[in-house]
Design a protein around this motif. Structure first.
Motif, mmCIF file in Angstrom:
data_model
loop_
_atom_site.group_PDB
_atom_site.id
_atom_site.type_symbol
_atom_site.label_atom_id
_atom_site.label_comp_id
_atom_site.label_asym_id
_atom_site.label_seq_id
_atom_site.Cartn_x
_atom_site.Cartn_y
_atom_site.Cartn_z
ATOM 1 N N ASP A 133 -11.460 42.536 80.009
ATOM 2 C CA ASP A 133 -12.002 43.960 80.075
ATOM 3 C C ASP A 133 -10.822 44.836 80.765
ATOM 4 N N SER A 134 -9.631 44.410 80.762
ATOM 5 C CA SER A 134 -8.413 45.104 81.071
ATOM 6 C C SER A 134 -7.312 44.564 80.877
ATOM 7 N N ASP A 135 -6.145 45.462 80.901
ATOM 8 C CA ASP A 135 -4.909 44.564 80.658
ATOM 9 C C ASP A 135 -4.598 43.487 81.792
ATOM 10 N N MET A 136 -4.980 43.505 82.858
ATOM 11 C CA MET A 136 -4.668 42.418 83.569
ATOM 12 C C MET A 136 -5.220 41.182 83.495
ATOM 13 N N VAL A 137 -6.780 41.560 83.365
ATOM 14 C CA VAL A 137 -7.617 40.350 82.744
ATOM 15 C C VAL A 137 -7.165 39.530 81.586
ATOM 16 N N GLN A 154 -14.160 38.518 79.584
ATOM 17 C CA GLN A 154 -13.656 37.970 80.981
ATOM 18 C C GLN A 154 -13.411 39.225 81.776
ATOM 19 N N HIS A 155 -14.112 39.416 82.728
ATOM 20 C CA HIS A 155 -14.343 40.608 83.475
ATOM 21 C C HIS A 155 -13.476 40.457 84.973
ATOM 22 N N ASN A 156 -13.026 39.257 85.345
ATOM 23 C CA ASN A 156 -12.659 39.047 86.571
ATOM 24 C C ASN A 156 -11.208 38.356 86.569
ATOM 25 N N ALA A 170 -4.135 47.374 94.760
ATOM 26 C CA ALA A 170 -3.508 47.106 93.422
ATOM 27 C C ALA A 170 -4.090 45.718 92.678
ATOM 28 N N VAL A 171 -5.272 45.963 92.224
ATOM 29 C CA VAL A 171 -5.834 44.545 91.799
ATOM 30 C C VAL A 171 -6.272 44.895 90.329
ATOM 31 N N GLY A 172 -6.697 44.349 89.582
ATOM 32 C CA GLY A 172 -7.255 44.372 88.106
ATOM 33 C C GLY A 172 -6.605 45.417 87.177
ATOM 34 N N GLU A 196 -10.556 42.723 91.344
ATOM 35 C CA GLU A 196 -11.319 43.598 90.530
ATOM 36 C C GLU A 196 -11.032 43.241 88.918
ATOM 37 N N GLY A 197 -11.863 43.542 88.124
ATOM 38 C CA GLY A 197 -11.476 43.383 86.694
ATOM 39 C C GLY A 197 -11.147 44.966 86.031
#
Length: 365
Positions: free
Chosen positions: A137-141, A111-113, A287-289, A267-268
């Motif tokens: 692909d990130s902590d947020m995603v 998952q990228h987004n 402050a996204v992704g 963003e991702g």
């Protein structure tokens, strides 16, 4: 162990471009990996894959002919007979999940987004229990995916899609008398918020703001919003912004800047921001992704609420008024990103996923 790595396209964006690095970890762990792309698009991600020794199968089709894409991948999977299907980007993941069910092959889904259109969100929700592993692909995603689909911890992993290159070209500090160079790197899409940047510059103009030094902003990238952004610039009378098109040496482009801008709505991971920090650039970003996990407000840059034109204008005004402070902020950015995303950290994240799949009996030792 044979892995079919399925990607939606070969465009030069954050999903396809990291494939050589990701698959290198898998290959070094003993897997045989071949890449299957549902469409070529601009094809800019293909040369790095070939240079890394990957075998790439490309369907010569479009973005919306989903049934044709399904039938093509069906034939490829039947021929290749993988032990694992590893998918990247929504279209590839949905088709991959369906074919994984058909051939009783386990499927791993990137998952990228953080945001998904309802046309993708609904089928993902229906198929949410199919993947043997979801990867953010990130902590947020990762967090949002786990909450959105009710993914238990044993089927959820995080693998940030960035590994620092300590030898990457470095930005040189701004010197008095120089034109201050600001830049953005990414496709021309509404998600990137470039029109918000134009609105912020218009707002500064309306305030009567005068920069302490001449400046220019270069937006490097191509995409469907080029005409709209060109028209917006013409209407605004802003002459400092230039759409310079795709750059094939992004790290050199970044090294030629003094300040990086990322006014994205969503963003991702956002590789471009992290490459900018790697190049010792301070960053003004939404402050996204993954960005708020990496960028420290007022230390290595400015973190802004997404879509907040006034906050973006204020950050620009502060940076343009004190260009002598930017180099120190850029050094703080580099010091932050180097330990967080080292090559060893990247490698261990991928190996950990394979180990977890083996421990659950999904993959043979």
């Amino acid at each position: 162990m044979k892995i079919a790595y399925v990607t939606s396209s070969l465009e030069g964006s954050g999903g396809p471009l990291p494939i050589p690095a990701v698959t290198r970890v898998l290959r070094n762990a003993g897997a045989h990996v071949e890449v299957f792309a549902l469409t070529r698009r601009d094809g800019r991600a293909l040369p790095p894959m070939l240079a890394d020794g990957l075998q790439v199968h490309v369907r010569e089709g479009g973005n919306r002919d989903h049934w044709a894409a399904y039938r093509w991948l069906d034939r490829e999977i039947a021929t290749y007979k993988p032990d694992l299907i590893w998918t990247s980007v929504a279209r590839a993941s949905l088709i991959g999940l369906l074919l994984g069910k058909k051939y009783s092959v386990p499927v791993v889904c990137w998952q990228h987004n953080a945001t998904l259109k309802w046309t993708r969100l609904l089928p993902f929700y229906v198929l949410r229990k199919r993947p043997v592993m979801w990867i953010g692909d990130s902590d947020m995603v990762t967090k949002i995916t786990a909450e959105r689909f009710g993914v238990p911890p044993e089927r959820m992993a995080s693998w940030p899609l960035f590994s620092v290159n300590p030898d990457a070209p470095q930005a040189r500090p701004w010197q008095p008398g120089q034109t201050l160079r600001l830049g953005c790197l990414g496709r021309l899409h509404t998600q990137k918020g470039y029109e918000l940047l134009i609105e912020a510059l218009v707002q500064l103009k309306q305030r009567g703001f005068k920069s302490s030094t001449p400046f220019e902003i270069q937006i490097a990238g191509d995409g469907r919003e080029r005409e709209a952004l060109t028209a917006a610039l013409q209407r605004s009378g802003i002459t400092e912004v230039h759409l310079i098109g795709f750059v094939d040496r992004p790290q050199d482009f970044l090294a030629g800047l003094h300040l990086y801008l990322q006014p994205s709505r969503v963003e991702g991971f956002c590789i471009a921001v992290h490459e900018a920090m790697q190049a010792s650039l301070p960053v003004i970003a939404s402050a996204v992704g993954q960005i708020p996990y990496s960028l420290e407000h007022k230390r290595s840059g400015w973190l802004l609420p997404p879509g907040d034109v006034e906050a973006l204008a204020n950050a620009l005004a502060e940076a343009l008024s004190h260009p002598e402070r930017l180099a120190a902020m850029g050094q703080a950015a580099r010091a932050r990103v180097l330990p967080l995303y080292s090559a060893d950290t990247f490698k261990r994240a991928g190996e950990s996923i394979l180990e977890r799949l083996r421990a659950r009996g999904v993959l043979a030792d």
